[in-house]
Design an enzyme around this catalytic site. Structure first.
Site, mmCIF file in Angstrom:
data_model
loop_
_atom_site.group_PDB
_atom_site.id
_atom_site.type_symbol
_atom_site.label_atom_id
_atom_site.label_comp_id
_atom_site.label_asym_id
_atom_site.label_seq_id
_atom_site.Cartn_x
_atom_site.Cartn_y
_atom_site.Cartn_z
ATOM 1 N N THR A 133 -6.828 12.309 12.939
ATOM 2 C CA THR A 133 -6.109 13.448 13.506
ATOM 3 C C THR A 133 -7.070 14.572 13.869
ATOM 4 O O THR A 133 -6.950 15.193 14.935
ATOM 5 C CB THR A 133 -5.051 13.946 12.509
ATOM 6 N N MET A 156 1.214 3.678 2.278
ATOM 7 C CA MET A 156 2.004 3.867 3.501
ATOM 8 C C MET A 156 2.937 2.692 3.748
ATOM 9 O O MET A 156 4.102 2.876 4.102
ATOM 10 C CB MET A 156 1.083 4.056 4.704
ATOM 11 N N LYS A 182 -8.918 8.671 0.686
ATOM 12 C CA LYS A 182 -9.083 8.407 2.116
ATOM 13 C C LYS A 182 -10.510 7.962 2.404
ATOM 14 O O LYS A 182 -11.476 8.579 1.943
ATOM 15 C CB LYS A 182 -8.733 9.648 2.932
ATOM 16 N N HIS A 235 -7.717 15.956 2.959
ATOM 17 C CA HIS A 235 -6.926 14.793 2.560
ATOM 18 C C HIS A 235 -7.243 14.421 1.109
ATOM 19 O O HIS A 235 -8.196 14.919 0.516
ATOM 20 C CB HIS A 235 -7.214 13.590 3.471
ATOM 21 N N GLY A 264 0.809 -1.208 0.000
ATOM 22 C CA GLY A 264 0.000 0.000 0.000
ATOM 23 C C GLY A 264 0.847 1.266 0.000
ATOM 24 O O GLY A 264 2.078 1.220 0.065
ATOM 25 N N THR A 282 -6.606 4.560 11.451
ATOM 26 C CA THR A 282 -7.573 5.479 12.048
ATOM 27 C C THR A 282 -8.974 4.888 11.967
ATOM 28 O O THR A 282 -9.190 3.840 11.359
ATOM 29 C CB THR A 282 -7.538 6.844 11.338
#
Length: 267
Positions: free
Chosen positions: A166, A13, A159, A155, A11, A100
């Protein structure tokens, strides 16, 4: 040398974390895994992270990498991360989780599982963002009831959760500083004839578009002036480097849940 495995290594990240692990001191990439139907499962890790062949294959389950790693770094999603923590806790492997969207129930389950392992969970691994949390808490206490407080986050279009973890953490920081119940005063959308803004409101607004890495603004607006505190992420590298810093820090710590304020010593 700390041996780290990366969840979701193909992915956005996961692949960047794996690449930066290769550049880091005191920690190395031991392996990585993806969901079972991913086309890169069984391929060399280099297929996900670039560079020369490593001789290590992309696994399809966390169980396949636990024996060769000391810690798992996971930025997948809340449900998957919780399942991975269950597996890691049975083998005594630490975790760093940057996913998240956790519900309160999921966080409670994570805390129970972490009685067997040390684990860092944070909605944002950026050093700058975690300093932002502290600055915003101080600002909220100093400005008190005299300001309307709004949080705006932006973002990329891919997403899946909204508002961002956050932004929700920032809202909770503000609510705690002002002794408010976020469940009662959080406002997530406005449309139509809604009447005047109430004083206790904490607004959390969401923008999605293009390839925005991440931007968070906390606005303290009073009659006659306003203060804006802004953090902009220019790349995912700051999240990846923060996660690796957390991985180095949490190894050997007493079992339990930690966050980035623990890692940075700013709690």
């Amino acid at each position: 040398m700390i041996r780290a495995a990366v969840a979701g290594i193909a992915g956005r990240m996961g692949s960047r974390i794996a690449q930066i692990l290769g550049e880091s001191e005191g920690i190395e990439l031991a392996g990585g895994f993806e969901f079972s139907r991913h086309p890169l499962v069984g391929k060399d890790l280099s297929e996900a992270i670039g560079g020369s062949p490593t001789g290590k294959k992309i696994a399809e389950r966390i169980e396949d990498v636990l024996e060769i790693s000391d810690i798992v770094i996971d930025f997948t999603n809340a449900a998957s991360s919780l399942e991975h923590l269950k597996a890691a806790s049975t083998r005594g492997r630490s975790m760093v989780i940057g996913s998240t969207g956790f519900t309160r129930e999921q966080l409670n389950e994570a805390a129970m599982l972490a009685s067997a392992v040390s684990c860092v969970i944070s909605p944002n691994m950026s050093v700058g963002v975690n300093i932002l949390f502290k600055i915003v808490a101080d600002a909220a206490r100093l400005l008190g009831e005299g300001c309307d407080i709004e949080i705006i986050e932006a973002h990329h279009r891919f997403k899946k959760d909204a508002p961002s973890g956050t932004a929700m953490k920032l809202a909770q920081v503000v609510a705690t500083a002002l002794d408010r119940d976020l469940a009662q005063v959080g406002v997530y959308a406005r449309h139509g004839m809604i009447g005047e803004r109430s004083g206790p409101e904490i607004g959390i607004q969401t923008i999605r578009g293009g390839d925005i890495v991440g931007e968070h603004t906390v606005m303290f607006a009073s009659l006659g002036e306003r203060i804006e505190i802004v953090h902009r992420a220019h790349s995912r590298d700051n999240f990846a480097r923060g996660a690796i810093r957390a991985a180095k820090w949490v190894i050997g710590r007493p079992n339990g849940i930690y966050d980035m304020s623990d890692v940075l010593g700013i709690k």
